[in-house]
Design a protein around this motif. Structure first.
Motif, PDB file in Angstrom:
ATOM      1  N   UNK A  46      41.120  42.798  45.079  1.00 54.79           N
ATOM      2  CA  UNK A  46      42.111  41.760  44.593  1.00 54.79           C
ATOM      3  C   UNK A  46      43.284  42.238  45.390  1.00 54.79           C
ATOM      4  N   UNK A  47      43.912  41.770  46.548  1.00 48.13           N
ATOM      5  CA  UNK A  47      45.629  42.231  47.695  1.00 48.13           C
ATOM      6  C   UNK A  47      46.362  41.621  46.250  1.00 48.13           C
ATOM      7  N   UNK A  48      46.952  42.502  45.564  1.00 50.34           N
ATOM      8  CA  UNK A  48      48.241  42.223  44.593  1.00 50.34           C
ATOM      9  C   UNK A  48      49.233  42.504  45.869  1.00 50.34           C
TER      10      UNK A  48
END
Length: 185
Positions: A15-17
């Protein structure tokens, strides 16, 4: 780097924050101010006294570091206030080394007048320190609108934007400080 897989052998996507609004704001500020900060850092490097090694109490050492960091980052009022504070510490040491302990009990105004009256410190240095004191005063003491050394009065007189006037004042403060540090009083 090893790829992560799930129980079924499928590649797990990390997951790319996304940056928060505050993080984005700070990143934008960093980008927008980078060139100015780099210019000021290079200036500090250019005028930094050769071979300067400061020793003293933590207040002395940290104040010096903070002056440089504040200048680089554009916190010019802090530079003006801290630079005078640091010069006052240098004057105190100067007086104590010469047995003038009584003179260290007063503010910078009297610390300028005493060596001027007794020809202990070159008058040009004293003039520059006094100019810095006058520019610093409205930031640390209440002054009426007519005070001639206020940022408003000087900006108007010099037809300079206040931010540019502050930067000029801070630069002059650092220059006199570095001069004092690289030369014996």
């Amino acid at each position: 780097m090893e790829t992560q897989k799930d129980l079924f052998g499928e590649v797990v996507k990390e997951k790319v924050r996304k940056p928060t609004r505050l993080e984005k704001s700070l990143l934008d500020y960093d980008k927008a101010s980078f060139d100015d900060r780099l210019k000021r850092l290079n200036y500090i490097k250019k005028i930094y006294p050769d071979g300067l090694l400061l020793l003293g109490d933590m207040e002395f050492v940290f104040t010096f570091g903070e002056i440089k960091e504040c200048y680089i980052n554009g916190h010019f009022i802090a530079v003006i206030v801290l630079t005078q504070s640091f010069i006052e510490k240098i004057f105190t040491k100067f007086f104590l080394e010469r047995g003038f302990e009584k003179e260290t009990n007063y503010g910078i105004d009297k610390m300028i007048k005493f060596p001027r009256k007794n020809a202990l410190i070159h008058s040009t240095i004293l003039d520059k320190v006094d100019e810095l004191r006058l520019k610093r005063n409205p930031f640390v003491h209440s002054k009426d609108f007519e005070y001639p050394h206020s940022l408003s009065k000087r900006s108007f007189k010099n037809m300079t934007m206040p931010e540019k006037q502050l930067e000029k004042d801070a630069k002059e403060g650092i220059e006199i400080l570095f001069f004092i540090l690289s030369n014996k009083l």
